[in-house]
Design a protein around this motif. Structure first.
Motif, PDB file in Angstrom:
ATOM      1  N   PRO A  72       0.914  -1.205   0.120  1.00 17.04           N
ATOM      2  CA  PRO A  72      -0.036   0.032  -0.019  1.00 17.04           C
ATOM      3  C   PRO A  72       0.875   1.300  -0.072  1.00 17.04           C
ATOM      4  CG  PRO A  72      -0.081  -1.105   2.178  1.00 17.04           C
ATOM      5  CD  PRO A  72       0.614  -2.133   1.199  1.00 17.04           C
ATOM      6  N   PRO A  73       0.433   2.392  -0.498  1.00 17.48           N
ATOM      7  CA  PRO A  73       1.114   3.717  -0.640  1.00 17.48           C
ATOM      8  C   PRO A  73       1.745   4.250   0.695  1.00 17.48           C
ATOM      9  CG  PRO A  73      -1.284   3.810  -1.555  1.00 17.48           C
ATOM     10  CD  PRO A  73      -1.193   2.580  -0.677  1.00 17.48           C
ATOM     11  N   HIS A  74       1.165   4.094   1.856  1.00 16.78           N
ATOM     12  CA  HIS A  74       1.791   4.608   3.054  1.00 16.78           C
ATOM     13  C   HIS A  74       3.072   3.694   3.439  1.00 16.78           C
ATOM     14  CE1 HIS A  74      -1.003   1.737   4.485  1.00 16.78           C
ATOM     15  NE2 HIS A  74      -0.226   1.524   5.590  1.00 16.78           N
ATOM     16  N   LYS A  75       3.437   2.369   2.864  1.00 21.32           N
ATOM     17  CA  LYS A  75       4.172   1.633   3.156  1.00 21.32           C
ATOM     18  C   LYS A  75       5.534   1.663   2.196  1.00 21.32           C
ATOM     19  CE  LYS A  75       1.708  -1.533   6.152  1.00 21.32           C
ATOM     20  NZ  LYS A  75       1.602  -3.200   6.516  1.00 21.32           N
ATOM     21  N   ARG A  76       5.551   2.482   1.130  1.00 26.34           N
ATOM     22  CA  ARG A  76       6.341   2.565   0.144  1.00 26.34           C
ATOM     23  C   ARG A  76       7.505   3.441   0.474  1.00 26.34           C
ATOM     24  NH1 ARG A  76       3.611   0.843  -5.850  1.00 26.34           N
ATOM     25  NH2 ARG A  76       2.226  -0.606  -4.806  1.00 26.34           N
ATOM     26  N   GLY A  77       7.340   4.585   1.292  1.00 21.84           N
ATOM     27  CA  GLY A  77       8.499   5.263   1.376  1.00 21.84           C
ATOM     28  C   GLY A  77       8.785   6.245   0.243  1.00 21.84           C
ATOM     29  N   ILE A  78       7.549   6.565  -0.382  1.00 23.71           N
ATOM     30  CA  ILE A  78       8.023   7.481  -1.652  1.00 23.71           C
ATOM     31  C   ILE A  78       6.993   8.906  -1.489  1.00 23.71           C
ATOM     32  CG2 ILE A  78       7.000   7.948  -3.916  1.00 23.71           C
ATOM     33  CD1 ILE A  78       7.115   4.583  -4.347  1.00 23.71           C
ATOM     34  N   GLY A  79       7.787   9.865  -1.820  1.00 24.31           N
ATOM     35  CA  GLY A  79       7.227  11.358  -1.725  1.00 24.31           C
ATOM     36  C   GLY A  79       6.600  11.722  -3.060  1.00 24.31           C
ATOM     37  N   TYR A  80       5.414  12.425  -2.989  1.00 20.98           N
ATOM     38  CA  TYR A  80       4.720  12.858  -4.355  1.00 20.98           C
ATOM     39  C   TYR A  80       4.613  14.208  -4.446  1.00 20.98           C
ATOM     40  CZ  TYR A  80       1.563  11.293  -8.077  1.00 20.98           C
ATOM     41  OH  TYR A  80       1.058  11.193  -9.539  1.00 20.98           O
ATOM     42  N   VAL A  81       4.870  15.048  -5.318  1.00 17.63           N
ATOM     43  CA  VAL A  81       4.612  16.289  -5.455  1.00 17.63           C
ATOM     44  C   VAL A  81       3.949  16.482  -6.849  1.00 17.63           C
ATOM     45  CG1 VAL A  81       5.527  18.569  -6.351  1.00 17.63           C
ATOM     46  CG2 VAL A  81       6.697  17.034  -4.676  1.00 17.63           C
ATOM     47  N   PHE A  82       2.499  17.095  -6.584  1.00 13.88           N
ATOM     48  CA  PHE A  82       1.437  16.969  -7.646  1.00 13.88           C
ATOM     49  C   PHE A  82       1.687  18.167  -8.521  1.00 13.88           C
ATOM     50  CE2 PHE A  82      -0.016  14.278  -4.288  1.00 13.88           C
ATOM     51  CZ  PHE A  82      -0.739  13.053  -5.091  1.00 13.88           C
ATOM     52  N   GLN A  83       0.976  18.440  -9.594  1.00 10.13           N
ATOM     53  CA  GLN A  83       0.965  19.639 -10.430  1.00 10.13           C
ATOM     54  C   GLN A  83       0.249  20.639  -9.540  1.00 10.13           C
ATOM     55  OE1 GLN A  83      -0.851  19.208 -14.230  1.00 10.13           O
ATOM     56  NE2 GLN A  83      -1.582  21.028 -14.282  1.00 10.13           N
ATOM     57  N   ASP A  84      -0.800  20.594  -8.612  1.00  8.19           N
ATOM     58  CA  ASP A  84      -1.316  21.599  -7.778  1.00  8.19           C
ATOM     59  C   ASP A  84      -0.526  21.173  -6.368  1.00  8.19           C
ATOM     60  OD1 ASP A  84      -2.747  19.276  -8.033  1.00  8.19           O
ATOM     61  OD2 ASP A  84      -4.420  20.287  -6.952  1.00  8.19           O
ATOM     62  N   SER A  85      -0.224  22.312  -5.570  1.00 12.28           N
ATOM     63  CA  SER A  85       0.555  22.103  -4.314  1.00 12.28           C
ATOM     64  C   SER A  85      -0.119  21.270  -3.416  1.00 12.28           C
ATOM     65  CB  SER A  85       1.012  23.198  -3.866  1.00 12.28           C
ATOM     66  OG  SER A  85      -0.154  23.887  -3.537  1.00 12.28           O
ATOM     67  N   ARG A  86      -1.534  21.227  -3.333  1.00  9.83           N
ATOM     68  CA  ARG A  86      -2.176  20.334  -2.291  1.00  9.83           C
ATOM     69  C   ARG A  86      -1.696  20.625  -0.886  1.00  9.83           C
ATOM     70  NH1 ARG A  86      -4.181  14.803  -5.182  1.00  9.83           N
ATOM     71  NH2 ARG A  86      -4.506  15.877  -7.513  1.00  9.83           N
ATOM     72  N   LEU A  87      -1.325  21.913  -0.435  1.00 10.32           N
ATOM     73  CA  LEU A  87      -0.893  22.164   0.904  1.00 10.32           C
ATOM     74  C   LEU A  87      -2.331  22.320   1.647  1.00 10.32           C
ATOM     75  CD1 LEU A  87       1.612  24.927   0.026  1.00 10.32           C
ATOM     76  CD2 LEU A  87       1.934  22.446   0.729  1.00 10.32           C
ATOM     77  N   PHE A  88      -2.188  22.185   3.191  1.00 15.29           N
ATOM     78  CA  PHE A  88      -3.390  22.552   3.785  1.00 15.29           C
ATOM     79  C   PHE A  88      -3.435  23.919   3.976  1.00 15.29           C
ATOM     80  CE2 PHE A  88      -1.645  18.071   5.040  1.00 15.29           C
ATOM     81  CZ  PHE A  88      -2.775  17.466   4.695  1.00 15.29           C
TER      82      PHE A  88
END
Length: 357
Positions: A72-88
């Motif tokens: 599953p994604p949360h166990k892969r140790g991968i960072g993802y930066v999307f086209q839109d920043s998706r900041l809180f």
């Protein structure tokens, strides 16, 4: 780092069938919109579960359909930066960054202060996303992903929503990210200017399939890649060192091609950078040219001649320890008698040598 991707997946009106290898540095997935690039990195991230295939990161399986294994994604140790920043939007920049660190799975030495300095976001820490420009938001999004201490960073068209000025502001930070960290990056783009400036490996995706893959410099100077990259974009990408800045506004670059004189580059002497020589900006001569305005004249040898549709002929040239590409007409190629092994002179205007931006 090594990443091995081999997967197949059926969508309603589209078949994805790709296989490639990626190593250290930035590997660019390049292709037109709708070619399947984002689907590939979504599969690497675990946001898409392919029908068949295997994805291996640093010797560890992220998925293997033959074994029924899918991490599953949360166990892969991968960072993802999307086209839109998706900041809180309700959190400050500092809080957005720290949110990434809360989910860190590794205990290496990536520090908050180092990331803030690397991306130049110290003055932004107390602001909220609504008070940031598009480029500033993307830098914060990259910082948040880095502070999660990923084994691999995925970037999906991170500059596509930015105007030209914002792109030019953020590109130097992406170069610093590439050069100052050991985190490999899988970078999706359909903008060759970005790819030429940032990537070390190029994977060309067309209609859900990998059509070409290999070192960026090899792909950019290969006539056979012209149809996929576009005649306007094909040409050599050359590593260069700024040797001097002259009083008349020119900069001298030391490159594997030899010395190149270019319009002044605003960087310090000794700086390393990449320059781009488009095929359409290279002229050829059989003898040393005299009384011309062009300052760059390089001895070369024809290594490949490829005729395309229409009036164009692409000529690959061996120059010292590197390669150039020239785009000439059929008539010019015939008049010069261009064949493999022929010694020629490549002529390049100083204003035609550009830094990708």
């Amino acid at each position: 780092m090594s990443l091995s991707v081999a997967l197949r997946h059926s969508f309603r009106n589209f078949e994805l069938d790709v296989e490639f290898q990626a190593s250290q540095g930035i590997t660019a997935l390049f292709g037109r919109s709708g070619s399947g690039k984002t689907s590939v990195i979504n599969a690497v991230a675990g946001l898409l579960r392919p029908d068949h295939g295997r994805i291996i990161l640093e010797g560890h399986d992220l998925m293997d359909s033959a074994k029924g294994m899918w991490l599953p994604p949360h166990k892969r140790g991968i960072g993802y930066v999307f086209q839109d920043s998706r900041l809180f939007p309700h959190l400050s920049v500092r809080q957005n960054l720290l949110y990434g660190r809360w989910f860190a799975r590794r205990t290496d030495n990536i520090r908050f202060d180092h990331v803030v300095d690397l991306l130049g976001i110290s003055p932004l820490l107390d602001r909220r996303p609504g008070a940031l420009s598009g480029g500033e938001k993307q830098r914060v999004a990259i910082g948040r992903a880095l502070l999660a201490r990923p084994r691999l960073l995925l970037m999906d068209e991170p500059l596509a929503a930015l105007d030209a000025q914002r792109k030019s502001e953020i590109l130097p930070y992406l170069e610093r990210l590439r050069d100052d960290t050991q985190i490999p990056i899988l970078y999706v783009s359909h903008a060759m200017s970005e790819v030429a400036r940032l990537a070390s490996t190029l994977v060309i995706v067309q209609s859900g399939k990998v059509s070409r893959a290999g070192p960026l410099s090899d792909q950019m100077s290969d006539p056979a890649a012209a149809a996929m990259l576009g005649l306007q974009d094909i040409g050599a990408v050359v590593k260069a060192r700024i040797a001097s800045h002259e009083a008349d506004g020119l900069s001298r670059l030391d490159t594997p091609l030899g010395v190149l004189w270019v319009a002044g580059i605003p960087a310090s002497i000794g700086s390393m950078l990449r320059v781009r020589v488009h095929a359409q900006d290279v002229m050829l001569s059989l003898s040393p040219p005299k009384d011309i305005s062009a300052l760059n004249v390089l001895r070369a040898t024809v290594t490949q001649v490829m005729s395309g549709q229409g009036p164009d002929v692409l000529v690959q040239l061996g120059v010292e320890g590197d390669r150039l590409l020239a785009r000439v007409t059929h008539r010019s190629a015939a008049n010069l008698g261009l064949v493999k092994g022929l010694p020629v002179y490549a002529i390049i205007k100083s204003v035609a040598v550009v830094r990708p931006s």
